[in-house]
Design a protein around this motif. Structure first.
Motif, PDB file in Angstrom:
ATOM      1  N   GLN A  33       5.474 -32.903 -33.664  1.00 23.08           N
ATOM      2  CA  GLN A  33       3.993 -33.812 -33.523  1.00 23.08           C
ATOM      3  C   GLN A  33       4.130 -35.097 -33.175  1.00 23.08           C
ATOM      4  O   GLN A  33       3.308 -35.660 -32.594  1.00 23.08           O
ATOM      5  CB  GLN A  33       3.288 -33.625 -35.102  1.00 23.08           C
ATOM      6  CG  GLN A  33       2.916 -31.961 -35.374  1.00 23.08           C
ATOM      7  CD  GLN A  33       2.186 -32.164 -36.642  1.00 23.08           C
ATOM      8  OE1 GLN A  33       1.770 -33.117 -37.186  1.00 23.08           O
ATOM      9  NE2 GLN A  33       1.809 -30.965 -36.788  1.00 23.08           N
ATOM     10  N   GLU A  34       5.277 -35.542 -33.458  1.00 20.11           N
ATOM     11  CA  GLU A  34       5.570 -37.002 -32.916  1.00 20.11           C
ATOM     12  C   GLU A  34       5.581 -37.320 -31.655  1.00 20.11           C
ATOM     13  O   GLU A  34       5.395 -38.343 -31.200  1.00 20.11           O
ATOM     14  CB  GLU A  34       6.657 -37.575 -33.874  1.00 20.11           C
ATOM     15  CG  GLU A  34       6.729 -37.933 -35.301  1.00 20.11           C
ATOM     16  CD  GLU A  34       5.742 -39.351 -35.336  1.00 20.11           C
ATOM     17  OE1 GLU A  34       4.667 -39.322 -36.218  1.00 20.11           O
ATOM     18  OE2 GLU A  34       5.931 -40.406 -34.756  1.00 20.11           O
TER      19      GLU A  34
ATOM     20  N   GLY B  37       2.152 -34.930 -30.319  1.00 23.05           N
ATOM     21  CA  GLY B  37       0.688 -35.088 -30.916  1.00 23.05           C
ATOM     22  C   GLY B  37       0.519 -33.974 -31.887  1.00 23.05           C
ATOM     23  O   GLY B  37       1.098 -32.902 -31.617  1.00 23.05           O
ATOM     24  N   GLY B  38      -0.431 -34.129 -32.915  1.00 20.90           N
ATOM     25  CA  GLY B  38      -0.578 -33.261 -33.929  1.00 20.90           C
ATOM     26  C   GLY B  38      -1.791 -32.581 -33.931  1.00 20.90           C
ATOM     27  O   GLY B  38      -2.280 -31.753 -34.576  1.00 20.90           O
ATOM     28  N   SER B  39      -2.820 -33.219 -32.788  1.00 24.22           N
ATOM     29  CA  SER B  39      -4.100 -32.834 -32.536  1.00 24.22           C
ATOM     30  C   SER B  39      -4.424 -31.809 -31.395  1.00 24.22           C
ATOM     31  O   SER B  39      -5.526 -31.706 -31.372  1.00 24.22           O
ATOM     32  CB  SER B  39      -4.865 -33.897 -32.899  1.00 24.22           C
ATOM     33  OG  SER B  39      -4.748 -34.898 -31.792  1.00 24.22           O
TER      34      SER B  39
ATOM     35  N   TYR C 264      -4.092 -28.576 -28.886  1.00 27.99           N
ATOM     36  CA  TYR C 264      -4.036 -27.340 -28.913  1.00 27.99           C
ATOM     37  C   TYR C 264      -4.192 -26.548 -27.640  1.00 27.99           C
ATOM     38  O   TYR C 264      -4.561 -27.274 -26.707  1.00 27.99           O
ATOM     39  CB  TYR C 264      -5.115 -26.564 -29.756  1.00 27.99           C
ATOM     40  CG  TYR C 264      -5.104 -26.731 -31.270  1.00 27.99           C
ATOM     41  CD1 TYR C 264      -4.636 -25.886 -32.192  1.00 27.99           C
ATOM     42  CD2 TYR C 264      -5.343 -28.247 -31.633  1.00 27.99           C
ATOM     43  CE1 TYR C 264      -4.629 -26.155 -33.392  1.00 27.99           C
ATOM     44  CE2 TYR C 264      -5.619 -28.532 -33.224  1.00 27.99           C
ATOM     45  CZ  TYR C 264      -5.176 -27.499 -34.064  1.00 27.99           C
ATOM     46  OH  TYR C 264      -5.028 -27.658 -35.323  1.00 27.99           O
TER      47      TYR C 264
ATOM     48  N   MET D  47      -4.562 -22.862 -26.067  1.00 31.91           N
ATOM     49  CA  MET D  47      -5.022 -21.496 -26.510  1.00 31.91           C
ATOM     50  C   MET D  47      -5.102 -21.265 -27.933  1.00 31.91           C
ATOM     51  O   MET D  47      -4.458 -20.045 -28.660  1.00 31.91           O
ATOM     52  CB  MET D  47      -4.112 -20.452 -25.674  1.00 31.91           C
ATOM     53  CG  MET D  47      -3.958 -20.591 -24.185  1.00 31.91           C
ATOM     54  SD  MET D  47      -2.697 -19.470 -23.403  1.00 31.91           S
ATOM     55  CE  MET D  47      -3.605 -17.969 -23.588  1.00 31.91           C
ATOM     56  N   GLY D  48      -5.501 -22.020 -28.657  1.00 33.10           N
ATOM     57  CA  GLY D  48      -5.706 -21.965 -30.177  1.00 33.10           C
ATOM     58  C   GLY D  48      -4.499 -22.234 -31.007  1.00 33.10           C
ATOM     59  O   GLY D  48      -4.426 -22.245 -32.339  1.00 33.10           O
TER      60      GLY D  48
ATOM     61  N   LEU E 251       9.614 -37.988 -42.251  1.00 31.35           N
ATOM     62  CA  LEU E 251       8.071 -37.735 -42.195  1.00 31.35           C
ATOM     63  C   LEU E 251       7.686 -37.306 -43.524  1.00 31.35           C
ATOM     64  O   LEU E 251       6.745 -37.858 -44.267  1.00 31.35           O
ATOM     65  CB  LEU E 251       7.407 -36.639 -41.182  1.00 31.35           C
ATOM     66  CG  LEU E 251       7.143 -37.132 -39.837  1.00 31.35           C
ATOM     67  CD1 LEU E 251       7.035 -36.224 -38.766  1.00 31.35           C
ATOM     68  CD2 LEU E 251       6.048 -38.053 -40.109  1.00 31.35           C
TER      69      LEU E 251
ATOM     70  N   GLU F  40     -10.684 -22.788 -24.586  1.00 33.00           N
ATOM     71  CA  GLU F  40      -9.534 -23.404 -24.892  1.00 33.00           C
ATOM     72  C   GLU F  40     -10.138 -24.856 -25.516  1.00 33.00           C
ATOM     73  O   GLU F  40      -9.451 -25.580 -25.847  1.00 33.00           O
ATOM     74  CB  GLU F  40      -8.597 -23.830 -24.044  1.00 33.00           C
ATOM     75  CG  GLU F  40      -7.702 -22.342 -23.845  1.00 33.00           C
ATOM     76  CD  GLU F  40      -7.076 -22.587 -22.686  1.00 33.00           C
ATOM     77  OE1 GLU F  40      -6.566 -23.740 -22.311  1.00 33.00           O
ATOM     78  OE2 GLU F  40      -6.569 -21.501 -22.239  1.00 33.00           O
TER      79      GLU F  40
ATOM     80  N   PRO G 164      -3.667 -35.299 -38.320  1.00 30.09           N
ATOM     81  CA  PRO G 164      -3.835 -36.340 -37.355  1.00 30.09           C
ATOM     82  C   PRO G 164      -4.833 -35.777 -36.246  1.00 30.09           C
ATOM     83  O   PRO G 164      -4.895 -34.618 -36.096  1.00 30.09           O
ATOM     84  CB  PRO G 164      -2.370 -35.982 -36.491  1.00 30.09           C
ATOM     85  CG  PRO G 164      -1.314 -35.895 -37.666  1.00 30.09           C
ATOM     86  CD  PRO G 164      -2.000 -35.029 -38.611  1.00 30.09           C
TER      87      PRO G 164
ATOM     88  N   PRO H 155      -2.679 -38.962 -33.016  1.00 30.91           N
ATOM     89  CA  PRO H 155      -2.087 -37.841 -33.147  1.00 30.91           C
ATOM     90  C   PRO H 155      -0.454 -37.777 -33.747  1.00 30.91           C
ATOM     91  O   PRO H 155      -0.136 -36.923 -34.236  1.00 30.91           O
ATOM     92  CB  PRO H 155      -1.859 -37.518 -31.610  1.00 30.91           C
ATOM     93  CG  PRO H 155      -2.899 -38.086 -30.995  1.00 30.91           C
ATOM     94  CD  PRO H 155      -3.131 -39.437 -31.625  1.00 30.91           C
TER      95      PRO H 155
END
Lengths: 514, 216
Positions: A270-271, A274-276, A278, A280-281, A352, B21, B59, B86
Motif C-alpha cells: 500500500q505504501e 496506495g491503499g485506497s 481498487y 475490479m473491486g 507499519l 469499476e 487510507p 493512500p
C-alpha cells in the motif's frame, strides 16, 4: 373459474366428476388405437435414439481410449528413452572414471606379478648342501684306532673339522632360510596390493553389471511398451495417477507458501501503490502483491527450464547452451531483485505494524506502545528472511507443476472415459426402460378403459356366437340339400341301371342283387 | 453498417465495464458535536468516539468534526477535517495530527446558547457528497434537542440518500425525566426525518460498545 366451468352440476361435485370421468373414458376408448400407436412409436423412437446415442458414446469412448493409449505410450516411451539414456550416461561415467584407469591398473598388476615372481624365484634357491666328503670322513672316523695315539689324534682332528664344517653349513642354511623368509615377507604387501586392485576391478565390474541389469529391465519395459502390452499400459497409467496426486499435494503446499508470501507483502505494498485504489473491486495493493508472486513463479519456471530440470517450454530447451546460460543468469538476477524487494517489503510491513500499533494504542488507551518493541527485531528478521527465501523456494514449483501437467492429461483421459462409459450406460438403460415402459403404458391405458373394453369383449363374444350359430344353421341346410340331391341322383342312377342290364354297379354283388 | 453497430456495442460494453469499476470503496464520516449548555461536559466521551473512529478508518477515507452551535450550516464550525493519504504511514501521521486538533478544541470550548442540529446535518451532507465516499456516515453526538435562534429557518427536508445517521449518547434531559414521552418523541421525530430523507437511522447510547458504530 375453470373449476366452475367444469362443474356440470355445481351443487354435486361427485356427479360432475363421474360424468367427466365417464366422458374421458369414452374418449380414451375411442382413441385407443391411435393412442396405442403413439405410445408404441414414441417408446420405440426413444429406445432407438438412446441405443444410437449409447453406440455413438461408446465409439467416442473407444476413440478417446485409443488416443489415451497412444499418448500414454508416447509418454512412456519418452520416459523410457530418458531413463535408458541416463543409465547409459551413468555407465559412460563409470567407464570414464573407473575403467579409464584400467590400463594403468593392468600395468601395475603386471609389475606386481613380476615382482612376486622374482621374489618367488629368489626364495626358491636351494640352501647350501653339507660338504660331500662328510661320508668319506665318516668312514675314516669309524676306523678303529686300536690305541694308536696318532690315529686318535688324526681322528680327533677330523672330528673337530667335521664339527666346524657342520656348524658352518648349519649357519649358512639358517641364513638362506632367513633370506627366503624375508623375500616371502616382502611379497606380502605385493599380494595385498594385487588383491586390493583385483577387488576394485571386481567392484567396478559388479557396478557395471548392475547398471547393465537396470538397462535390461528398462529395455524389457521398453519392449513391452513397443509391443503395447496391457501390463505396461496399466503400469504407466498407475504411475501417472500416482504422479498426479503427489504433484497435486506438493502444489497445494506451494500454494500455501505463496499465500504466506502474499500476506507478507500485500499490506506494505500500500505504501507503493496506495491503499485506497481498487481494480475490479480488488485492492490494487493486493493485485500488485499477487502479480509480484506470479512473476516470481514465472521466473522460477524459466530458471528451471533453462537449467533443463523441467521441459515445459520446448523453445527454451532447444536454445543454444550459451543462450540458456544467459537466460539462467537473467532469470536468477530478476529473482534475486524480487527477493530483495520482498525482503524490503517485509521490513516495511513490520515498521507499519509497529506504527499502527503505536497509533492504535495512543488512540484507544493513551498508553505507551513501546513496552514490547525491544524484542521486535526477531520478528523483523524472520519476516525479512522469509521474504527473501520464499521466492527461491517457489522456484521449485516448476518440478511438481510439470508432473501435474503431464499426468493431468492421463487423468483427464481416464475421467473422460469413465464419464463416457457412464453416459453410454445411462443412455442404454433409458432406452431399455422406455422399451419396457411401452408395454406398461399400453396396459395402463387399457386399465383406464377396462369398462368399455369389457363391454366390447361381451358384445364381440355375443356377435361371434350369433354368427357361428347362423353359420351352423346354414351348413345344416346345405348339407340337407346336398343329401337330398345325392339321394335323388342315386335313385335316378339305380333306376337307370335296372333299366340297362349291361351296366353293373361296382357296389353290386356278384349275383347282381343289391 | 454492421461494423458501426459492432463498434457501438464494443464501446458500450467497455463503458459499462468501466462504470462498474467506479464504485468508491472509501468511507466518509462527519461527526457533529453538540456544544450547547451543559452538554459540553460530555465532550470527553466524544473524544473517545473520535479516537475509536480514527482507529477504524483506512487510507483514502475522510473524517470531519464540526460543532453544533447557533448557526451550524457553516464551514466555520468545522473543527478539523482530513482525507487520509493512500499511503498508510502518512495516514498515521494525519491521524495523530487530527487527534491533537480535537484535543485542542475540547480544551478551549465555549458553550453555545442555541443548538442548530439541522444546519449541522446539512453541512455534513454537503461535505460527504464532496468527498465522493462510498459509505457515508453522520455521527451526531447530542441530546437531539434542537433550539433555534429566532429567524433561522430549518424546516427543510433532508437529502440523506445512502447516508447512515448514528445518534450517540442521547442523554436524557430533566424534562425527559419528568415526561419520558418527550425523549421518545424526540428520537422518533429525528428517525422520521432521516428515513424520510432516504437515510438510515441508528441510535447508540452504550458507549462501551463502540464497535457497533460501523457495521458493514
Amino acid at each position: 373459474m375453470i373449476e366452475k366451468t367444469l362443474m356440470i352440476w355445481p351443487d354435486n361435485t361427485a356427479m360432475s366428476v363421474i360424468v367427466w370421468l365417464a366422458l374421458l373414458i369414452v374418449v380414451l376408448y375411442i382413441a385407443r388405437r391411435p393412442a396405442h400407436g403413439i405410445i408404441s412409436s414414441t417408446s420405440r423412437t426413444i429406445h432407438r435414439a438412446m441405443r444410437l446415442a449409447a453406440r455413438a458414446l461408446m465409439q467416442v469412448e473407444h476413440r478417446l481410449a485409443q488416443r489415451n493409449r497412444e499418448v500414454l505410450l508416447e509418454t512412456g516411451k519418452e520416459m523410457m528413452d530418458h531413463q535408458i539414456a541416463r543409465e547409459f550416461e551413468r555407465i559412460d561415467a563409470t567407464v570414464q572414471h573407473d575403467l579409464a584407469e584400467y590400463p594403468a591398473l593392468h600395468r601395475r598388476l603386471l609389475e606386481l606379478v613380476t615382482r612376486i615372481d622374482e621374489d618367488y624365484k629368489q626364495s626358491a634357491q636351494v640352501p647350501p648342501d653339507v660338504p660331500a666328503w662328510d661320508k668319506a670322513v665318516g668312514a675314516v672316523a669309524r676306523i678303529p684306532s686300536r690305541g694308536d695315539p696318532m690315529v686318535a689324534n688324526i681322528l680327533e682332528n677330523i672330528h673337530e673339522s667335521m664339527e666346524t664344517a657342520n656348524k658352518r653349513v648349519l649357519s649358512e642354511y639358517r641364513h638362506a632360510t632367513h633370506e627366503q623368509h624375508s623375500l616371502l615377507k616382502r611379497m606380502l604387501p605385493h599380494w595385498r596390493n594385487a588383491t586390493s586392485a583385483l577387488q576394485r576391478v571386481d567392484k567396478d565390474i559388479n557396478k557395471l553389471m548392475l547398471r547393465s541389469k537396470t538397462i535390461d529391465r528398462h529395455m524389457e519395459n521398453y519392449e513391452n511398451l513397443r509391443n503395447q502390452e496391457d501390463c505396461a499400459m496399466r503400469m504407466l497409467s498407475s504411475s501417472s495417477l500416482t504422479q498426479f496426486f503427489i504433484s497435486a499435494f506438493v502444489l497445494a503446499i506451494a500454494i500455501g507458501g505463496a499465500m504466506i508470501n502474499f500476506n507478507l507483502i500485500a499490506h506494505p505494498m500500500q505504501e507503493m501503490v496506495g491503499g485506497s485504489s481498487y481494480i475490479m473491486g480488488y485492492k490494487t495493493a493486493n493485485i500488485a502483491a499477487l502479480v509480484i508472486i506470479l512473476v516470481e513463479v514465472a521466473m522460477g519456471l524459466f530458471l528451471m527450464e533453462s537449467l533443463r530440470i523441467t521441459q515445459l517450454f520446448p523453445v527454451i530447451g532447444s536454445m543454444s547452451d550459451k543462450m540458456r546460460l544467459r537466460m539462467v543468469f537473467v532469470t536468477f538476477g530478476i529473482l534475486l531483485i524480487l527477493a530483495s524487494v520482498e525482503s524490503g517489503l517485509a521490513y516495511m510491513r513490520e515498521v507499519l505494524a509497529q506504527d499502527e500499533a503505536a497509533l492504535r494504542s495512543a488512540l484507544l488507551s493513551d498508553q505507551g506502545a513501546n513496552a514490547i518493541l525491544s524484542q521486535r527485531w526477531i520478528t523483523t528478521a524472520a519476516q525479512m528472511g522469509m521474504g527473501f527465501i520464499l521466492p527461491f523456494a517457489l522456484t521449485f514449483v516448476a518440478i511438481p507443476l510439470e508432473s501435474f501437467v503431464h499426468s493431468m492429461r492421463t487423468v483427464l483421459g481416464v475421467t473422460g472415459i469413465l464419464l463416457l462409459r457412464s453416459m453410454a450406460f445411462l443412455a442404454r438403460l433409458t432406452g431399455n426402460v422406455f422399451k419396457q415402459l411401452d408395454i406398461v403404458m399400453l396396459q395402463f391405458y387399457d386399465l383406464l378403459i377396462c369398462g368399455p373394453l369389457w363391454l366390447e369383449r361381451i358384445v364381440l363374444k355375443h356377435r361371434e356366437r350369433t354368427t357361428s350359430m347362423k353359420v351352423m344353421d346354414k351348413t345344416d341346410a346345405d348339407q340337407k340339400d346336398e343329401m337330398t340331391k345325392t339321394v335323388s341322383r342315386n335313385n335316378k342312377h339305380i333306376e337307370t341301371r335296372y333299366e340297362d342290364p349291361d351296366l353293373v354297379s361296382p357296389l353290386t354283388p356278384a349275383g347282381g342283387s343289391l | 453498417m454492421r461494423g458501426i453497430y459492432l463498434l457501438i456495442v464494443s464501446f458500450t460494453l467497455l463503458y459499462t465495464s468501466g462504470c462498474a469499476e467506479q464504485v468508491s470503496h472509501t468511507r466518509g464520516v462527519y461527526m457533529l458535536l453538540d456544544t450547547s449548555g451543559t452538554y459540553t461536559k460530555e465532550l470527553v466521551k466524544a473524544q473517545n468516539i473520535i479516537n475509536y473512529t480514527l482507529s477504524q478508518l483506512n487510507p483514502g477515507d475522510s473524517f470531519a468534526i464540526a460543532r453544533i452551535d447557533t448557526a451550524s450550516f457553516s464551514e466555520k464550525d468545522l473543527v478539523t477535517k482530513a482525507t487520509f493519504d493512500p499511503r498508510p504511514t502518512t495516514t498515521n501521521q494525519q491521524k495523530r495530527q487530527f487527534r491533537e486538533n480535537v484535543t485542542r478544541f475540547v480544551k478551549g470550548i465555549n458553550p453555545s446558547p442555541y443548538t442548530d442540529i439541522t444546519g449541522g446535518i446539512l453541512q455534513a451532507i454537503e461535505f460527504l457528497n464532496e468527498t465522493g465516499a462510498g459509505k457515508k456516515t453522520i455521527l451526531i453526538f447530542s441530546d437531539l434537542k434542537e433550539e433555534l435562534e429566532k429567524g433561522y429557518v430549518r424546516d427543510i427536508p433532508l437529502q440523506l440518500n445512502g447516508v447512515e445517521v448514528v445518534a450517540l449518547n442521547v442523554t436524557k434531559l430533566h424534562s425527559d425525566n419528568v415526561d419520558p414521552r418527550e425523549y421518545m418523541d424526540r428520537l422518533d421525530e429525528w428517525e422520521k426525518r432521516v428515513t424520510a430523507g432516504g437515510g438510515t437511522w441508528r441510535h447508540i447510547n452504550d458507549l462501551e460498545r463502540l464497535e457497533n458504530i460501523f457495521i458493514d
